[in-house]
Scaffold this motif. Structure first.
Motif, short mmCIF file in Angstrom:
data_model
loop_
_atom_site.label_atom_id
_atom_site.label_comp_id
_atom_site.label_asym_id
_atom_site.label_seq_id
_atom_site.Cartn_x
_atom_site.Cartn_y
_atom_site.Cartn_z
N ALA A 1 0.25 -1.28 -0.07
CA ALA A 1 -0.07 -0.01 0.50
C ALA A 1 0.86 1.46 -0.12
N GLN A 2 2.09 1.06 0.93
CA GLN A 2 3.09 2.37 0.96
C GLN A 2 3.76 2.55 -0.12
N ASN A 3 3.91 2.10 -1.29
CA ASN A 3 5.37 1.47 -2.53
C ASN A 3 5.06 2.43 -3.42
N ASN A 4 3.57 2.56 -4.01
CA ASN A 4 3.69 3.79 -4.58
C ASN A 4 2.98 5.29 -4.33
N ALA A 5 3.52 6.52 -5.71
CA ALA A 5 2.11 7.46 -5.61
C ALA A 5 2.16 7.97 -6.50
N LEU A 6 1.26 8.51 -6.70
CA LEU A 6 0.64 9.23 -8.17
C LEU A 6 0.28 10.83 -7.99
N GLY A 7 0.75 12.31 -8.44
CA GLY A 7 0.41 12.94 -8.31
C GLY A 7 0.41 14.08 -9.15
N LEU A 8 0.46 15.56 -8.62
CA LEU A 8 1.10 16.06 -9.70
C LEU A 8 2.14 17.19 -8.86
N ARG A 9 2.73 17.99 -10.21
CA ARG A 9 4.04 18.86 -9.49
C ARG A 9 3.93 19.83 -10.52
N ALA A 10 3.33 21.33 -9.41
CA ALA A 10 3.48 22.40 -10.55
C ALA A 10 4.19 23.32 -10.51
N GLY A 11 5.10 23.81 -11.29
CA GLY A 11 6.16 24.87 -11.08
C GLY A 11 6.39 25.26 -12.79
N LEU B 1 3.18 16.21 0.86
CA LEU B 1 3.25 17.59 -0.36
C LEU B 1 5.06 18.20 0.06
N ALA B 2 5.58 18.95 -1.19
CA ALA B 2 7.17 18.77 -1.05
C ALA B 2 7.11 19.99 -1.81
N ILE B 3 7.97 20.51 -1.72
CA ILE B 3 8.84 22.15 -2.86
C ILE B 3 9.76 21.31 -3.54
N ASP B 4 10.29 22.10 -4.16
CA ASP B 4 11.75 21.08 -4.81
C ASP B 4 12.05 21.57 -6.21
N TYR B 5 13.42 21.22 -6.26
CA TYR B 5 14.21 22.19 -7.11
C TYR B 5 15.15 21.36 -7.74
N LEU C 1 21.84 17.95 -25.43
CA LEU C 1 21.79 18.44 -26.75
C LEU C 1 21.52 19.63 -27.24
N ASN C 2 20.93 20.17 -26.30
CA ASN C 2 20.33 21.56 -26.92
C ASN C 2 20.61 22.86 -25.33
N ASP C 3 20.01 23.70 -25.71
CA ASP C 3 20.31 24.56 -24.61
C ASP C 3 18.73 25.73 -25.53
N ALA C 4 17.40 24.63 -25.48
CA ALA C 4 16.75 24.77 -25.37
C ALA C 4 15.58 25.20 -24.50
N TRP C 5 15.68 24.52 -23.02
CA TRP C 5 15.41 24.55 -22.11
C TRP C 5 16.16 26.50 -21.57
N GLY C 6 15.90 27.24 -21.72
CA GLY C 6 16.87 28.34 -20.84
C GLY C 6 16.91 28.75 -19.52
N ASP C 7 15.83 28.02 -18.95
CA ASP C 7 15.26 27.94 -17.92
C ASP C 7 15.65 27.11 -17.10
N GLY C 8 16.28 25.89 -17.30
CA GLY C 8 16.44 24.49 -16.68
C GLY C 8 17.16 24.84 -14.98
N PHE C 9 17.15 26.03 -14.97
CA PHE C 9 18.37 26.14 -14.13
C PHE C 9 17.13 26.57 -12.90
N GLY C 10 15.85 27.12 -13.79
CA GLY C 10 15.16 28.15 -12.87
C GLY C 10 13.45 26.57 -12.50
N ASN C 11 14.51 25.42 -12.31
CA ASN C 11 13.18 24.90 -11.44
C ASN C 11 12.50 24.63 -10.83
N TRP C 12 11.24 25.12 -10.65
CA TRP C 12 11.28 24.99 -9.14
C TRP C 12 9.59 24.73 -8.89
#
Length: 150
Positions: free
Chosen positions: A19-29, A120-124, A131-142
């Motif tokens: 019962a406690q081995n899985n979790a499913l949810g949403l992450r918003a950032g 609940l969690a806050i993460d960075y 390959l690419n630098d298209a995600w310019g704000d990849g370091f701002g992913n909170w």
């Protein structure tokens, strides 16, 4: 009858153990992600995320292996996790689409509720693209995540 009772007890034990081995949810950032967590053993969590980056039609997926490095609070409800993994995605700027591949880190601090199977969690999650630098704000992913444990 004894076999039936034994089978029911075994099934209940298996369900509560699983019962406690899985979790499913949403992450918003920087975007919205569906998040799946698989608890491998004490202190190890595999997080798989898939979603939209920057709400602009760019899709990506991330797999991160986290180690729970610290539990604290009255009943160890608070946790701190550190992890590393990889990211893949397609970034679309409206004119052209690029395939991206990168390495992601993760630092998460969160709280597990006693009376509900929710955390609940806050993460960075910084991402270095190979390959690419298209995600310019990849370091701002909170992000802020809410997951249901089952």
């Amino acid at each position: 009858m004894k076999k039936l009772i034994l089978a029911v007890v075994f099934c209940l034990f298996a369900v509560t153990t699983f019962a406690q081995n899985n979790a499913l949810g949403l992450r918003a950032g920087a975007g919205t992600e569906l998040q799946y967590e698989r608890f491998l053993n004490s202190g190890n969590v595999l997080k798989v995320n898939a979603g939209m980056f920057d709400f602009d039609g760019s899709f990506f997926g991330t797999v991160v292996h986290n180690w729970e490095v610290l539990n604290f609070g009255a009943s160890d409800n608070w946790f701190l996790q550190l992890g590393v993994g990889g990211s893949v995605g397609i970034w679309d700027n409206g004119e052209a689409a690029d395939f991206n591949l990168g390495v992601s880190g993760n630092v998460a601090c969160g709280y597990r509720f006693d009376r509900a199977p929710i955390s609940l969690a806050i993460d960075y999650r910084p991402t270095v693209l190979i390959l690419n630098d298209a995600w310019g704000d990849g370091f701002g992913n909170w992000g802020l995540s809410c997951v249901f444990h089952f």
